[in-house]
Motif scaffolding. Sequence first.
Motif, PDB file in Angstrom:
ATOM      1  N   PRO A 184       0.813  -1.234   0.000  1.00 32.08           N
ATOM      2  CA  PRO A 184       0.000   0.000   0.000  1.00 32.08           C
ATOM      3  C   PRO A 184       0.839   1.275   0.000  1.00 32.08           C
ATOM      4  N   ASP A 185       1.966   1.262   0.713  1.00 29.03           N
ATOM      5  CA  ASP A 185       2.822   2.459   0.767  1.00 29.03           C
ATOM      6  C   ASP A 185       3.461   2.769  -0.586  1.00 29.03           C
ATOM      7  N   SER A 186       3.541   1.755  -1.450  1.00 27.40           N
ATOM      8  CA  SER A 186       4.162   1.952  -2.766  1.00 27.40           C
ATOM      9  C   SER A 186       3.179   2.467  -3.812  1.00 27.40           C
ATOM     10  N   ARG A 187       1.882   2.420  -3.507  1.00 28.55           N
ATOM     11  CA  ARG A 187       0.886   2.761  -4.516  1.00 28.55           C
ATOM     12  C   ARG A 187       1.016   4.212  -5.010  1.00 28.55           C
ATOM     13  N   PRO A 188       1.213   5.208  -4.115  1.00 30.54           N
ATOM     14  CA  PRO A 188       1.402   6.573  -4.638  1.00 30.54           C
ATOM     15  C   PRO A 188       2.614   6.709  -5.552  1.00 30.54           C
ATOM     16  N   LEU A 189       3.677   5.941  -5.267  1.00 28.07           N
ATOM     17  CA  LEU A 189       4.863   5.974  -6.130  1.00 28.07           C
ATOM     18  C   LEU A 189       4.557   5.345  -7.488  1.00 28.07           C
ATOM     19  N   TRP A 190       3.761   4.280  -7.488  1.00 24.79           N
ATOM     20  CA  TRP A 190       3.312   3.653  -8.732  1.00 24.79           C
ATOM     21  C   TRP A 190       2.505   4.656  -9.548  1.00 24.79           C
ATOM     22  N   HIS A 191       1.601   5.378  -8.886  1.00 26.44           N
ATOM     23  CA  HIS A 191       0.781   6.369  -9.582  1.00 26.44           C
ATOM     24  C   HIS A 191       1.643   7.494 -10.154  1.00 26.44           C
ATOM     25  N   LEU A 192       2.622   7.958  -9.374  1.00 25.94           N
ATOM     26  CA  LEU A 192       3.538   8.988  -9.888  1.00 25.94           C
ATOM     27  C   LEU A 192       4.312   8.461 -11.096  1.00 25.94           C
ATOM     28  N   GLY A 193       4.721   7.181 -11.032  1.00 25.31           N
ATOM     29  CA  GLY A 193       5.430   6.586 -12.154  1.00 25.31           C
ATOM     30  C   GLY A 193       4.570   6.516 -13.407  1.00 25.31           C
ATOM     31  N   ILE A 194       3.274   6.208 -13.233  1.00 21.06           N
ATOM     32  CA  ILE A 194       2.368   6.160 -14.383  1.00 21.06           C
ATOM     33  C   ILE A 194       2.230   7.538 -15.009  1.00 21.06           C
ATOM     34  N   VAL A 195       2.049   8.562 -14.164  1.00 21.86           N
ATOM     35  CA  VAL A 195       1.895   9.919 -14.702  1.00 21.86           C
ATOM     36  C   VAL A 195       3.154  10.341 -15.450  1.00 21.86           C
ATOM     37  N   ALA A 196       4.319  10.105 -14.843  1.00 23.06           N
ATOM     38  CA  ALA A 196       5.577  10.487 -15.493  1.00 23.06           C
ATOM     39  C   ALA A 196       5.766   9.698 -16.800  1.00 23.06           C
ATOM     40  N   SER A 197       5.434   8.410 -16.776  1.00 26.34           N
ATOM     41  CA  SER A 197       5.598   7.591 -17.986  1.00 26.34           C
ATOM     42  C   SER A 197       4.649   8.031 -19.089  1.00 26.34           C
ATOM     43  N   SER A 198       3.534   8.657 -18.723  1.00 24.12           N
ATOM     44  CA  SER A 198       2.574   9.113 -19.735  1.00 24.12           C
ATOM     45  C   SER A 198       3.182  10.170 -20.646  1.00 24.12           C
ATOM     46  N   PHE A 199       4.128  10.945 -20.131  1.00 21.02           N
ATOM     47  CA  PHE A 199       4.822  11.921 -20.976  1.00 21.02           C
ATOM     48  C   PHE A 199       5.619  11.205 -22.062  1.00 21.02           C
ATOM     49  N   VAL A 200       6.272  10.088 -21.689  1.00 22.60           N
ATOM     50  CA  VAL A 200       7.019   9.297 -22.671  1.00 22.60           C
ATOM     51  C   VAL A 200       6.063   8.657 -23.665  1.00 22.60           C
ATOM     52  N   MET A 201       5.003   8.024 -23.155  1.00 20.51           N
ATOM     53  CA  MET A 201       4.081   7.301 -24.033  1.00 20.51           C
ATOM     54  C   MET A 201       3.374   8.245 -24.998  1.00 20.51           C
ATOM     55  N   LEU A 202       3.043   9.455 -24.534  1.00 24.97           N
ATOM     56  CA  LEU A 202       2.437  10.440 -25.423  1.00 24.97           C
ATOM     57  C   LEU A 202       3.431  10.865 -26.498  1.00 24.97           C
ATOM     58  N   ASN A 203       4.651  11.128 -26.086  1.00 21.84           N
ATOM     59  CA  ASN A 203       5.671  11.600 -27.017  1.00 21.84           C
ATOM     60  C   ASN A 203       6.036  10.548 -28.058  1.00 21.84           C
ATOM     61  N   GLU A 204       6.017   9.280 -27.664  1.00 22.39           N
ATOM     62  CA  GLU A 204       6.468   8.200 -28.537  1.00 22.39           C
ATOM     63  C   GLU A 204       5.349   7.594 -29.378  1.00 22.39           C
ATOM     64  N   SER A 205       4.108   7.916 -29.080  1.00 26.11           N
ATOM     65  CA  SER A 205       2.985   7.262 -29.752  1.00 26.11           C
ATOM     66  C   SER A 205       2.872   7.668 -31.218  1.00 26.11           C
TER      67      SER A 205
END
Length: 229
Positions: free
Chosen positions: A132-153
Amino acid sequence: MATGELNPNHYPAQRAAKVVQHYLNTQYGSPFRLFGLHNVQSGNAEDVADSGRKYQLEITVQEIISNTTEKCPAEVLFPRGEQRRSPQVQASCEELLKNTKAQEEALFKQYKMNPSLLSANNIPDSFGHMEPDSRPLWHLGIVASSFVMLNESTENTLYNMAQVANITQLETENEQLKFDCHILLHEMVSQEIIHWKLLFTWSPPEGVKVLQMEQLPHCHEGAKPPNTS
């Protein structure tokens, strides 16, 4: 590529709609607000002179944490040209923008006041589990990765976030939290697992800002996405 009315269940409409998901996460995502594509109702594609291909979509977007949905019109332009550029997106889902200020400020204060800097690996693990303590970090990772996925799509890709392999909080003297992050993306068309290294900041007023992104070489043998089913 097909033009005119699209089958909403087929790849062209699904790929364009997935780009809308990435866009919404870059604009509005946070540890307490994440967007996912729920389904595609309809889609239309057309060639736009020398500009590229434009997709007009009617989609349902899910705010994953509150498990709420909203129907949203969206437009995605995949630009043409010798120099590859990221897709241009227009979309709005106002009803899903719930107020998460209090939760974000509490988490920010918790991370800021920690006696030691945060670090975590393999979120989720190979069985799809996370603490459970890792879930906010997972969410932050998803948001940050979305910049890559948007740029690379492109019209020929379909990206999903697979794993935060490592995330480490860095020292900072301003009112931003800074993270070094190694992420694994799953490109569904080629079935490749692609490694990226990101440097990003987060604060409740400013959201997630990616400062650096670097694709890592294919030197990770046997890497597979975690089983999240």
